[in-house]
Scaffold this active site. Structure first.
Site, PDB file in Angstrom:
ATOM      1  N   ASP A   1       1.516  -7.114 -10.918  1.00 60.94           N
ATOM      2  CA  ASP A   1       0.537  -6.773 -11.958  1.00 60.94           C
ATOM      3  C   ASP A   1       0.023  -5.352 -11.722  1.00 60.94           C
ATOM      4  OD1 ASP A   1      -1.352  -7.184 -14.084  1.00 60.94           O
ATOM      5  OD2 ASP A   1      -2.897  -7.464 -12.546  1.00 60.94           O
TER       6      ASP A   1
ATOM      7  N   ASP B   1       0.844  -1.209   0.000  1.00 59.64           N
ATOM      8  CA  ASP B   1       0.000   0.000   0.000  1.00 59.64           C
ATOM      9  C   ASP B   1       0.873   1.251   0.000  1.00 59.64           C
ATOM     10  OD1 ASP B   1       0.825  -0.785   2.550  1.00 59.64           O
ATOM     11  OD2 ASP B   1      -1.039  -0.212   3.547  1.00 59.64           O
TER      12      ASP B   1
HETATM   13  C1  IPM Z   1      -0.568  -8.400 -17.516  1.00 56.63           C
HETATM   14  C2  IPM Z   1      -2.041  -8.637 -17.723  1.00 56.63           C
HETATM   15  C3  IPM Z   1      -2.334 -10.102 -17.467  1.00 56.63           C
HETATM   16  C4  IPM Z   1      -1.979 -10.408 -16.034  1.00 56.63           C
HETATM   17  C5  IPM Z   1      -3.775 -10.536 -17.786  1.00 56.63           C
HETATM   18  C6  IPM Z   1      -4.190 -10.182 -19.202  1.00 56.63           C
HETATM   19  C7  IPM Z   1      -4.005 -11.986 -17.513  1.00 56.63           C
HETATM   20  O1  IPM Z   1      -2.767  -7.786 -16.903  1.00 56.63           O
HETATM   21  O2  IPM Z   1       0.234  -9.042 -18.219  1.00 56.63           O
HETATM   22  O3  IPM Z   1      -0.225  -7.576 -16.671  1.00 56.63           O
HETATM   23  O4  IPM Z   1      -2.777 -10.163 -15.124  1.00 56.63           O
HETATM   24  O5  IPM Z   1      -0.858 -10.877 -15.794  1.00 56.63           O
HETATM   25 MG    MG Z   2      -1.617  -6.333 -15.878  1.00 52.23          MG
END
Ligand code: IPM
Ligand code: MG
Length: 358
Positions: A249, A225
């Site tokens: 991500d 966070d």
């Molecule tokens: C990324 C994308 C992917 C993930 C999705 C499309 C599955 O957001 O490559 O960051 O979550 O890894």
């Molecule tokens: Mg992503």
């Protein structure tokens, strides 16, 4: 097939448009630098579901296993959102990452000085920004079992996932981060939520142990966070960030936006022996697909990363990056990075300009 073979996956949405430009640039450097690369096209994602009923057909996986590198544009779109969860386009992407053991995802967030005004942050906060996010890509809550949606005795549905990391998984991604930091500013910030989640408490312990093998690298730890906040408050405090699949991500999208456009950022997903899959950080952008306006630069820069990391062709990689700098100097801009006074161009014009600059 040469022993320097690439599988190209154009995927869905804007994928085919941006990949056409990536391929042009690949062909141009291949002949200019006599790289001896060969490539073929295969299907992944929604287009593969349409043709074969599954997002990652065996022919694609076999070809990817045999090749030294995979170049991917983007997968997914509303057309396939309603189909059964286990065969959605995104599952194809997760499966190829996992099957090829591409555990180390490198996502650089670099601000091109020409684009400083495209960032939503003040120029002095982002000027010179150069962060490398190292995201663990084949473990954590993305793959942990059990997972699913179950119906409880009272009839209510419950969704559940499992966040799990073994020591060896943490150790190998930590080594990647420390080794990359040694070639940069020698700082690693490991991101966790160790105040709440046991899995990240172990993450913190193991990265600390690995850090002892790299005395020249300064290691710090930050809760996720706080990291989300620090990334917009003072992003230049970071050099290399290492974190798990889900946090990586989220934070990589945030870091991307600091640079003005996610349309500029490439990524590499590597296995232990530097075999890799290279793809832009952005998605398939169905809303602008087919219009010829998508930014192909992240795909073109992914070609550069591929030449650098898998094929050790630093000069060719640099040439692509320099060419991208030149087209930005010429003030050519796709709509996502357009600011007043610059020249708005489409996908193809941008790709052609990069080839010309090469
Ligand atoms: C990324 C994308 C992917 C993930 C999705 C499309 C599955 O957001 O490559 O960051 O979550 O890894
Ligand atoms: Mg992503």
């Amino acid at each position: 097939m040469s022993n320097k073979h690439i599988v190209i996956l154009s995927g869905d949405g804007i994928g085919p448009e941006i990949m056409a430009e990536g391929e042009k640039v690949l062909a141009a450097v291949n002949s200019k630098f006599k790289l001896g690369l060969s490539w073929e096209h295969q299907l992944l994602g929604g287009c593969a579901i349409d043709a074969h009923g599954v997002p990652l057909p065996d022919v694609t996986l076999d070809a990817a296993r045999k090749a030294q590198a995979v170049l991917l544009a983007a997968v997914g779109g509303p057309k396939w959102d309603a189909i059964e969860r286990s065969i959605r386009p995104e599952r194809g992407l997760l499966k190829i990452r996992s099957e090829l053991n591409l555990f180390a995802n490198l996502r650089p967030a670099i601000l091109y000085p020409q684009l400083a005004s495209a960032s939503s942050l003040k120029p002095e906060i982002v000027a010179g920004l150069d962060i490398l996010i190292v995201r663990e890509l084949t473990g954590g809550i993305y793959f942990g079992q059990p997972r699913g949606v179950r119906t409880l005795e009272n009839g209510e549905r419950q969704g559940y996932n499992t966040d799990v990391y073994s020591e060896s998984e943490i150790r190998r991604i930590a080594h990647v981060a420390f080794q990359l930091a040694m070639q940069r500013n020698r700082k690693v910030c490991s991101i966790d939520k160790a105040n709440v989640l046991e899995v990240t408490e172990l993450w913190k312990e193991v990265t600390t142990e690995v850090g002892k093998e790299y005395p020249e690298v300064q290691l710090s730890h930050m809760y996720v966070d706080n990291a989300a906040m620090q990334l917009v408050r003072n992003p230049k405090q970071f050099d290399v960030i290492v974190t798990g699949n889900l946090f990586g991500d989220i934070l990589s999208d945030e870091a991307a936006m600091l640079t003005g456009s996610i349309g500029m950022l490439p990524s590499a997903s590597l296995d232990q022996s530097k075999k890799g899959m290279y793809e832009p950080c952005h998605g398939s952008a169905p809303d602008i697909a087919g219009k010829g306006v998508a930014n192909p630069l992240a795909t073109i820069l992914s070609v550069a990363m591929m030449l650098r990391y898998t094929f050790n062709e630093e000069a060719a990689a640099r040439a692509i990056e320099v060419a991208v700098g030149k087209v930005l100097d010429q003030e050519l801009r796709t709509p996502d990075i357009y600011t007043e006074g610059t020249k708005k161009v489409g996908t193809k014009e941008m790709g052609d300009a990069v080839v010309a600059a090469l």
